[in-house]
Scaffold this active site. Structure first.
Site, short mmCIF file in Angstrom:
data_model
loop_
_atom_site.label_atom_id
_atom_site.label_comp_id
_atom_site.label_asym_id
_atom_site.label_seq_id
_atom_site.Cartn_x
_atom_site.Cartn_y
_atom_site.Cartn_z
N GLU A 71 -1.06 8.95 -8.99
CA GLU A 71 -1.31 8.66 -10.31
C GLU A 71 -2.83 7.85 -10.37
OE1 GLU A 71 2.31 5.96 -10.21
OE2 GLU A 71 0.96 4.83 -10.91
N CYS A 100 -8.60 3.64 -12.19
CA CYS A 100 -8.22 3.31 -11.02
C CYS A 100 -8.03 4.39 -10.18
CB CYS A 100 -7.33 2.26 -11.18
SG CYS A 100 -6.29 1.76 -9.83
N CYS A 156 1.93 5.52 1.02
CA CYS A 156 1.26 4.55 1.69
C CYS A 156 1.93 4.24 3.10
CB CYS A 156 0.70 3.52 0.81
SG CYS A 156 -0.26 2.29 1.82
N CYS A 201 3.37 -3.14 2.32
CA CYS A 201 3.34 -4.52 1.65
C CYS A 201 4.61 -4.50 0.87
CB CYS A 201 2.03 -4.61 0.73
SG CYS A 201 0.57 -4.54 1.67
N CYS A 250 4.92 -3.97 -3.09
CA CYS A 250 4.29 -2.91 -3.49
C CYS A 250 5.24 -1.75 -3.64
CB CYS A 250 3.07 -2.40 -2.74
SG CYS A 250 2.26 -1.13 -3.32
N GLY A 275 -2.38 4.22 -1.74
CA GLY A 275 -2.88 4.16 -0.57
C GLY A 275 -3.93 3.19 -0.06
N GLU A 276 -4.16 3.38 1.22
CA GLU A 276 -5.15 2.39 1.70
C GLU A 276 -6.42 3.13 2.04
OE1 GLU A 276 -5.77 -1.00 2.62
OE2 GLU A 276 -7.56 -0.03 3.52
N SER A 335 -10.72 -1.64 -2.56
CA SER A 335 -9.65 -2.83 -2.03
C SER A 335 -9.19 -2.29 -0.94
CB SER A 335 -8.69 -2.74 -3.22
OG SER A 335 -7.75 -3.91 -3.10
N SER A 360 -6.98 -7.58 -0.04
CA SER A 360 -5.90 -8.09 -0.54
C SER A 360 -5.61 -9.36 0.38
CB SER A 360 -4.99 -7.01 -0.60
OG SER A 360 -5.30 -5.98 -1.38
N LEU A 361 -5.40 -10.58 -0.04
CA LEU A 361 -5.18 -11.59 0.90
C LEU A 361 -3.76 -12.09 0.78
CD1 LEU A 361 -6.39 -13.63 2.93
CD2 LEU A 361 -7.20 -14.99 0.90
N HIS A 362 -3.54 -12.39 -0.48
CA HIS A 362 -1.99 -12.97 -0.99
C HIS A 362 -1.51 -14.08 -0.18
CE1 HIS A 362 -2.85 -9.24 -3.24
NE2 HIS A 362 -2.27 -8.45 -2.31
N CYS A 409 1.35 -0.39 -9.44
CA CYS A 409 0.83 0.81 -8.70
C CYS A 409 1.95 1.39 -7.93
CB CYS A 409 0.24 0.19 -7.37
SG CYS A 409 -1.06 -0.85 -7.65
N1 SAH Z 1 -4.29 -0.55 0.01
C1 SAH Z 1 -5.26 -1.28 -0.93
C2 SAH Z 1 -5.48 -0.96 -2.17
C3 SAH Z 1 -4.16 -0.38 -3.26
S1 SAH Z 1 -3.23 -1.89 -4.01
C4 SAH Z 1 -5.06 -2.94 -0.94
O1 SAH Z 1 -3.91 -2.90 -0.14
O2 SAH Z 1 -5.95 -3.46 -1.31
C5 SAH Z 1 -4.00 -2.69 -4.96
C6 SAH Z 1 -3.95 -4.05 -4.94
O3 SAH Z 1 -2.68 -4.39 -5.88
C7 SAH Z 1 -3.81 -4.92 -3.68
O4 SAH Z 1 -4.34 -6.12 -3.81
C8 SAH Z 1 -2.29 -5.03 -3.59
O5 SAH Z 1 -1.80 -5.86 -2.79
C9 SAH Z 1 -1.77 -5.23 -5.28
N2 SAH Z 1 -0.42 -4.94 -5.59
C10 SAH Z 1 0.34 -3.89 -5.11
N3 SAH Z 1 1.49 -3.95 -5.74
C11 SAH Z 1 1.36 -5.23 -6.46
C12 SAH Z 1 2.51 -5.72 -7.42
N4 SAH Z 1 3.55 -5.17 -7.61
N5 SAH Z 1 1.94 -6.61 -8.01
C13 SAH Z 1 0.68 -7.33 -7.93
N6 SAH Z 1 -0.18 -6.83 -7.23
C14 SAH Z 1 0.19 -5.71 -6.49
#
Ligand code: SAH
Length: 348
Positions: free
Chosen positions: A94, A107, A114, A118, A121, A161-162, A193, A216-218, A335
Protein backbone atom coordinates in the site's frame (compact mmCIF):
# COMPACT_ATOMS: atom_id res chain seq x y z
CA UNK A 1 16.00 -20.34 -19.16
CA UNK A 2 17.73 -17.20 -17.92
CA UNK A 3 15.81 -14.83 -15.70
CA UNK A 4 14.17 -11.83 -17.28
CA UNK A 5 15.76 -8.43 -16.77
CA UNK A 6 13.75 -6.04 -14.59
CA UNK A 7 13.91 -3.24 -17.15
CA UNK A 8 12.42 -0.47 -15.00
CA UNK A 9 15.10 -1.00 -12.34
CA UNK A 10 17.96 -0.36 -14.79
CA UNK A 11 19.71 2.98 -14.75
CA UNK A 12 20.31 4.73 -18.06
CA UNK A 13 23.79 3.25 -18.61
CA UNK A 14 22.58 -0.27 -17.77
CA UNK A 15 19.64 0.16 -20.13
CA UNK A 16 21.98 1.22 -22.95
CA UNK A 17 24.11 -1.88 -22.36
CA UNK A 18 21.06 -4.10 -22.31
CA UNK A 19 19.72 -2.62 -25.55
CA UNK A 20 23.10 -3.10 -27.24
CA UNK A 21 23.19 -6.71 -26.05
CA UNK A 22 19.86 -7.18 -27.80
CA UNK A 23 21.56 -5.98 -30.99
CA UNK A 24 19.65 -2.71 -31.10
CA UNK A 25 20.83 0.87 -31.63
CA UNK A 26 21.74 2.91 -28.55
CA UNK A 27 19.16 5.65 -29.21
CA UNK A 28 16.43 3.13 -28.46
CA UNK A 29 17.58 3.18 -24.84
CA UNK A 30 16.85 6.91 -24.64
CA UNK A 31 13.39 6.40 -26.09
CA UNK A 32 12.61 3.52 -23.77
CA UNK A 33 13.93 5.35 -20.73
CA UNK A 34 11.67 8.30 -21.54
CA UNK A 35 8.62 6.10 -21.98
CA UNK A 36 9.27 4.44 -18.64
CA UNK A 37 10.47 7.31 -16.48
CA UNK A 38 8.97 10.48 -18.02
CA UNK A 39 5.74 9.39 -19.75
CA UNK A 40 5.23 6.65 -17.14
CA UNK A 41 3.98 4.15 -19.71
CA UNK A 42 2.09 1.27 -18.15
CA UNK A 43 3.22 -1.27 -20.80
CA UNK A 44 5.19 -1.64 -24.04
CA UNK A 45 2.02 -1.12 -26.10
CA UNK A 46 1.90 2.56 -25.17
CA UNK A 47 5.36 3.17 -26.63
CA UNK A 48 4.44 4.65 -30.00
CA UNK A 49 7.89 5.06 -31.57
CA UNK A 50 9.26 1.65 -30.55
CA UNK A 51 9.09 -0.88 -33.40
CA UNK A 52 7.04 -4.01 -32.95
CA UNK A 53 10.10 -6.23 -33.40
CA UNK A 54 11.85 -4.59 -30.44
CA UNK A 55 8.72 -4.79 -28.31
CA UNK A 56 8.61 -8.51 -29.02
CA UNK A 57 12.28 -8.95 -28.04
CA UNK A 58 11.64 -6.99 -24.87
CA UNK A 59 8.57 -9.05 -24.09
CA UNK A 60 10.76 -12.17 -24.17
CA UNK A 61 13.81 -10.89 -22.32
CA UNK A 62 12.57 -8.19 -19.95
CA UNK A 63 9.94 -7.92 -17.25
CA UNK A 64 8.01 -4.66 -17.28
CA UNK A 65 6.92 -3.87 -13.73
CA UNK A 66 3.53 -2.15 -13.61
CA UNK A 67 1.63 -2.43 -10.36
CA UNK A 68 -2.04 -3.34 -10.58
CA UNK A 69 -4.25 -0.96 -8.66
CA UNK A 70 -6.67 -2.99 -6.55
CA UNK A 71 -8.17 -0.32 -4.31
CA UNK A 72 -8.13 3.44 -3.87
CA UNK A 73 -9.82 5.04 -0.88
CA UNK A 74 -10.18 8.81 -1.04
CA UNK A 75 -10.68 10.79 2.16
CA UNK A 76 -13.61 13.16 2.08
CA UNK A 77 -11.93 15.26 4.77
CA UNK A 78 -8.64 16.15 3.14
CA UNK A 79 -8.32 14.33 -0.19
CA UNK A 80 -5.74 11.84 1.13
CA UNK A 81 -5.72 8.72 -1.01
CA UNK A 82 -4.79 5.21 0.09
CA UNK A 83 -3.82 2.90 -2.73
CA UNK A 84 -3.57 -0.88 -2.62
CA UNK A 85 -1.41 -2.39 -5.37
CA UNK A 86 -0.91 -5.98 -6.45
CA UNK A 87 2.59 -7.12 -7.42
CA UNK A 88 3.27 -9.62 -10.20
CA UNK A 89 3.68 -12.47 -7.67
CA UNK A 90 0.25 -11.77 -6.12
CA UNK A 91 1.53 -9.94 -3.04
CA UNK A 92 0.06 -6.59 -2.03
CA UNK A 93 1.57 -3.28 -1.00
CA UNK A 94 0.00 0.00 0.00
CA UNK A 95 0.94 3.59 -0.64
CA UNK A 96 -0.57 6.91 0.41
CA UNK A 97 -0.92 10.20 -1.44
CA UNK A 98 -1.25 13.35 0.67
CA UNK A 99 -2.01 16.88 -0.36
CA UNK A 100 -0.02 19.61 1.36
CA UNK A 101 0.37 23.32 0.70
CA UNK A 102 3.82 22.64 -0.71
CA UNK A 103 2.59 19.97 -3.12
CA UNK A 104 1.71 16.31 -3.39
CA UNK A 105 3.52 13.86 -1.18
CA UNK A 106 3.53 10.09 -1.67
CA UNK A 107 4.38 7.60 1.06
CA UNK A 108 5.79 4.37 -0.37
CA UNK A 109 6.38 0.87 1.00
CA UNK A 110 9.85 -0.66 0.72
CA UNK A 111 9.14 -4.31 1.61
CA UNK A 112 6.26 -6.78 1.58
CA UNK A 113 5.62 -6.96 5.32
CA UNK A 114 8.29 -6.13 7.86
CA UNK A 115 10.52 -8.05 10.27
CA UNK A 116 11.25 -5.24 12.74
CA UNK A 117 8.39 -6.07 15.12
CA UNK A 118 7.63 -2.56 16.48
CA UNK A 119 4.88 -3.14 19.02
CA UNK A 120 2.42 -0.48 17.78
CA UNK A 121 2.78 -1.07 14.03
CA UNK A 122 0.35 -3.02 11.84
CA UNK A 123 2.87 -3.63 9.04
CA UNK A 124 4.88 -6.12 11.04
CA UNK A 125 2.05 -8.29 12.42
CA UNK A 126 2.37 -10.95 9.68
CA UNK A 127 6.14 -10.73 9.44
CA UNK A 128 8.31 -10.14 6.40
CA UNK A 129 7.86 -11.74 2.99
CA UNK A 130 10.34 -10.10 0.66
CA UNK A 131 12.11 -6.94 -0.41
CA UNK A 132 10.61 -4.73 -3.08
CA UNK A 133 12.70 -4.14 -6.20
CA UNK A 134 13.66 -0.57 -7.18
CA UNK A 135 11.00 -0.67 -9.92
CA UNK A 136 8.30 -1.82 -7.49
CA UNK A 137 9.05 1.07 -5.15
CA UNK A 138 9.24 3.52 -8.05
CA UNK A 139 6.05 2.32 -9.69
CA UNK A 140 4.01 3.15 -6.58
CA UNK A 141 4.80 6.79 -7.38
CA UNK A 142 4.38 6.42 -11.14
CA UNK A 143 1.01 4.66 -10.75
CA UNK A 144 -0.28 7.33 -8.39
CA UNK A 145 0.92 10.22 -10.56
CA UNK A 146 -0.71 8.61 -13.58
CA UNK A 147 -3.98 7.77 -11.79
CA UNK A 148 -4.38 11.09 -9.96
CA UNK A 149 -3.11 13.23 -12.83
CA UNK A 150 -1.14 15.30 -10.32
CA UNK A 151 2.58 15.81 -10.18
CA UNK A 152 4.20 14.18 -7.17
CA UNK A 153 6.65 16.63 -5.58
CA UNK A 154 7.66 14.87 -2.35
CA UNK A 155 8.29 11.23 -1.47
CA UNK A 156 8.55 9.69 1.98
CA UNK A 157 9.73 6.11 2.42
CA UNK A 158 7.53 5.53 5.46
CA UNK A 159 5.11 2.85 4.32
CA UNK A 160 5.40 -0.85 5.11
CA UNK A 161 8.93 -2.17 5.55
CA UNK A 162 12.29 -1.04 6.82
CA UNK A 163 14.05 0.78 3.95
CA UNK A 164 17.56 0.32 5.39
CA UNK A 165 16.91 -3.44 5.49
CA UNK A 166 16.58 -3.20 1.68
CA UNK A 167 19.54 -0.92 1.27
CA UNK A 168 20.82 -1.53 -2.27
CA UNK A 169 17.35 -1.39 -3.81
CA UNK A 170 16.60 1.79 -1.85
CA UNK A 171 19.70 3.48 -3.28
CA UNK A 172 18.82 2.41 -6.83
CA UNK A 173 15.26 3.65 -6.34
CA UNK A 174 16.50 7.06 -5.15
CA UNK A 175 18.93 7.31 -8.07
CA UNK A 176 16.15 6.61 -10.59
CA UNK A 177 13.64 8.94 -8.94
CA UNK A 178 16.09 11.84 -8.84
CA UNK A 179 17.61 11.22 -12.29
CA UNK A 180 17.35 14.33 -14.44
CA UNK A 181 16.40 12.08 -17.36
CA UNK A 182 13.46 10.75 -15.34
CA UNK A 183 10.97 12.37 -12.93
CA UNK A 184 13.90 14.45 -11.66
CA UNK A 185 12.69 14.83 -8.10
CA UNK A 186 14.99 16.81 -5.85
CA UNK A 187 16.87 14.72 -3.28
CA UNK A 188 15.82 17.32 -0.74
CA UNK A 189 12.20 16.33 -1.29
CA UNK A 190 12.82 12.73 -0.26
CA UNK A 191 12.65 11.45 3.32
CA UNK A 192 13.72 7.98 4.38
CA UNK A 193 12.50 6.76 7.75
CA UNK A 194 14.34 4.06 9.70
CA UNK A 195 13.86 2.24 12.97
CA UNK A 196 17.64 2.57 13.38
CA UNK A 197 19.84 -0.02 11.63
CA UNK A 198 23.10 1.50 12.80
CA UNK A 199 25.64 0.19 10.22
CA UNK A 200 23.33 1.15 7.35
CA UNK A 201 22.91 4.70 8.75
CA UNK A 202 26.71 5.07 8.46
CA UNK A 203 26.63 3.58 4.95
CA UNK A 204 23.86 5.97 3.92
CA UNK A 205 25.73 8.96 5.35
CA UNK A 206 28.76 8.02 3.25
CA UNK A 207 26.63 8.21 0.09
CA UNK A 208 26.43 11.98 0.72
CA UNK A 209 22.89 12.30 -0.56
CA UNK A 210 20.82 15.37 0.23
CA UNK A 211 17.81 13.37 1.38
CA UNK A 212 16.32 13.74 4.86
CA UNK A 213 16.83 10.88 7.28
CA UNK A 214 14.13 10.37 9.88
CA UNK A 215 14.81 8.17 12.88
CA UNK A 216 11.89 6.46 14.58
CA UNK A 217 12.89 7.18 18.16
CA UNK A 218 9.63 6.84 20.12
CA UNK A 219 11.30 6.74 23.54
CA UNK A 220 13.63 8.80 25.71
CA UNK A 221 15.73 5.98 27.15
CA UNK A 222 17.09 2.59 26.12
CA UNK A 223 14.83 0.80 28.56
CA UNK A 224 11.64 2.46 27.30
CA UNK A 225 12.63 2.05 23.67
CA UNK A 226 13.22 -1.65 24.23
CA UNK A 227 9.61 -2.05 25.36
CA UNK A 228 8.36 -0.69 22.03
CA UNK A 229 11.00 -1.59 19.45
CA UNK A 230 12.80 -4.97 19.34
CA UNK A 231 15.55 -3.42 17.17
CA UNK A 232 16.78 -1.77 20.39
CA UNK A 233 18.03 -5.23 21.46
CA UNK A 234 20.50 -5.07 18.64
CA UNK A 235 21.47 -1.40 18.75
CA UNK A 236 21.47 0.63 21.93
CA UNK A 237 19.73 4.01 21.76
CA UNK A 238 23.07 5.81 22.20
CA UNK A 239 24.64 3.96 19.29
CA UNK A 240 21.68 4.97 17.12
CA UNK A 241 21.81 8.60 18.18
CA UNK A 242 25.58 8.69 17.53
CA UNK A 243 24.96 7.33 14.03
CA UNK A 244 22.39 10.11 13.48
CA UNK A 245 24.93 12.73 14.58
CA UNK A 246 27.34 11.24 12.07
CA UNK A 247 24.68 11.47 9.35
CA UNK A 248 24.23 15.18 10.07
CA UNK A 249 28.00 15.85 10.16
CA UNK A 250 28.62 13.94 6.97
CA UNK A 251 25.72 15.30 4.88
CA UNK A 252 24.83 18.62 6.52
CA UNK A 253 21.21 17.48 6.51
CA UNK A 254 19.33 18.15 9.73
CA UNK A 255 18.03 14.98 11.35
CA UNK A 256 14.36 14.39 11.90
CA UNK A 257 13.20 12.30 14.88
CA UNK A 258 9.80 10.68 14.92
CA UNK A 259 8.11 10.23 18.25
CA UNK A 260 4.74 8.48 18.32
CA UNK A 261 2.92 9.46 21.49
CA UNK A 262 1.29 6.62 23.41
CA UNK A 263 -0.91 7.54 26.36
CA UNK A 264 0.78 6.83 29.69
CA UNK A 265 3.80 5.16 28.06
CA UNK A 266 6.02 7.81 26.57
CA UNK A 267 4.08 11.07 26.99
CA UNK A 268 4.87 11.83 30.64
CA UNK A 269 6.75 14.80 32.11
CA UNK A 270 9.87 12.72 32.66
CA UNK A 271 9.86 11.65 28.99
CA UNK A 272 9.71 15.26 27.82
CA UNK A 273 12.45 16.20 30.29
CA UNK A 274 14.81 13.42 29.18
CA UNK A 275 14.22 14.17 25.52
CA UNK A 276 14.46 17.92 26.03
CA UNK A 277 17.76 17.69 27.87
CA UNK A 278 19.20 15.37 25.28
CA UNK A 279 18.23 17.41 22.22
CA UNK A 280 18.45 20.93 23.62
CA UNK A 281 21.72 21.81 21.86
CA UNK A 282 21.18 19.84 18.70
CA UNK A 283 20.11 21.20 15.34
CA UNK A 284 17.27 18.78 14.68
CA UNK A 285 13.56 18.43 14.25
CA UNK A 286 11.19 16.32 16.33
CA UNK A 287 7.96 15.20 14.73
CA UNK A 288 5.30 14.14 17.23
CA UNK A 289 2.77 11.61 15.97
CA UNK A 290 -0.30 10.78 18.05
CA UNK A 291 -0.15 6.97 17.86
CA UNK A 292 -2.71 5.48 15.51
CA UNK A 293 -4.23 2.63 17.54
CA UNK A 294 -4.42 -0.75 15.80
CA UNK A 295 -7.01 -3.28 16.86
CA UNK A 296 -4.45 -6.04 17.53
CA UNK A 297 -2.78 -4.00 20.31
CA UNK A 298 -4.18 -1.95 23.14
CA UNK A 299 -2.04 1.17 22.83
CA UNK A 300 -3.99 4.38 23.20
CA UNK A 301 -3.19 7.67 21.60
CA UNK A 302 -2.30 10.60 23.85
CA UNK A 303 -5.09 13.15 24.09
CA UNK A 304 -4.89 16.33 22.01
CA UNK A 305 -4.08 18.29 25.16
CA UNK A 306 -1.30 15.88 26.13
CA UNK A 307 0.21 16.16 22.64
CA UNK A 308 0.22 19.97 22.76
CA UNK A 309 1.57 19.96 26.31
CA UNK A 310 4.40 17.60 25.26
CA UNK A 311 5.23 19.91 22.36
CA UNK A 312 5.34 22.95 24.65
CA UNK A 313 7.63 21.20 27.08
CA UNK A 314 10.10 20.30 24.32
CA UNK A 315 9.96 23.81 22.89
CA UNK A 316 11.08 25.20 26.24
CA UNK A 317 14.40 23.47 25.52
CA UNK A 318 14.66 25.38 22.24
CA UNK A 319 13.84 22.35 20.10
CA UNK A 320 12.07 22.54 16.77
CA UNK A 321 8.90 20.49 17.19
CA UNK A 322 5.95 19.79 14.91
CA UNK A 323 2.87 17.67 15.37
CA UNK A 324 2.12 15.46 12.42
CA UNK A 325 -1.19 16.44 10.93
CA UNK A 326 -3.50 13.46 11.05
CA UNK A 327 -4.56 12.83 7.48
CA UNK A 328 -7.14 10.54 6.01
CA UNK A 329 -8.67 9.74 9.39
CA UNK A 330 -11.86 8.54 7.69
CA UNK A 331 -9.99 5.89 5.65
CA UNK A 332 -7.86 2.98 6.94
CA UNK A 333 -5.35 5.08 8.85
CA UNK A 334 -2.20 3.45 10.17
CA UNK A 335 0.58 1.93 8.07
CA UNK A 336 -0.25 -1.50 6.83
CA UNK A 337 -3.93 -1.48 7.79
CA UNK A 338 -5.36 -1.42 4.28
CA UNK A 339 -3.16 -4.34 3.21
CA UNK A 340 -4.07 -6.29 6.36
CA UNK A 341 -7.78 -5.67 5.91
CA UNK A 342 -7.53 -6.89 2.33
CA UNK A 343 -5.67 -10.05 3.41
CA UNK A 344 -8.18 -10.77 6.17
CA UNK A 345 -11.09 -10.37 3.77
CA UNK A 346 -9.56 -12.63 1.14
CA UNK A 347 -8.89 -15.33 3.74
CA UNK A 348 -12.36 -15.35 5.25
N1 SAH B 1 10.50 1.05 9.12
C1 SAH B 1 10.61 2.47 9.04
C2 SAH B 1 9.57 3.15 8.19
C3 SAH B 1 8.15 2.69 8.27
S1 SAH B 1 7.11 3.23 9.56
C4 SAH B 1 10.65 3.08 10.43
O1 SAH B 1 10.54 2.35 11.39
O2 SAH B 1 10.86 4.28 10.53
C5 SAH B 1 6.93 4.98 9.48
C6 SAH B 1 6.72 5.63 10.84
O3 SAH B 1 5.42 5.37 11.37
C7 SAH B 1 7.71 5.15 11.88
O4 SAH B 1 8.13 6.22 12.68
C8 SAH B 1 6.85 4.19 12.69
O5 SAH B 1 7.40 3.94 13.94
C9 SAH B 1 5.53 4.92 12.70
N2 SAH B 1 4.35 4.10 13.01
C10 SAH B 1 4.08 2.82 12.68
N3 SAH B 1 2.88 2.43 13.14
C11 SAH B 1 2.36 3.50 13.78
C12 SAH B 1 1.14 3.72 14.45
N4 SAH B 1 0.22 2.78 14.58
N5 SAH B 1 0.94 4.97 14.97
C13 SAH B 1 1.88 5.94 14.85
N6 SAH B 1 3.03 5.78 14.22
C14 SAH B 1 3.29 4.57 13.69
Amino acid sequence: MSEKVDIKSLNFKELENFIEELGEKKFRAKQLYEWMHVHLARDYDEMKNIPKSLKEKLGESAEYVSLKQRDCQISKEDGTRKYLFELSDGNFVESVMMRYEHGISVCVSSQVGCKMGCRFCASTLDGWLRNLTPSEILDQIYSIQKHSGERVSHVVVMGTGEPLDNFDNLLKFIALLTDEKGLNLSQRNITVSTCGIVPRIYDLAKEHLQITLALSLHASSQEKRLALMPIANKYDIHEVLDACDFYFKETGRRMSYEYSLIAGQNDRDEDAKELGEFFSHKNCHINLIPVNPIKERDYKSSSKEAVFAFKNKLEKYGINVTIRREMGRDIDGACGQLRRRHMEESHS
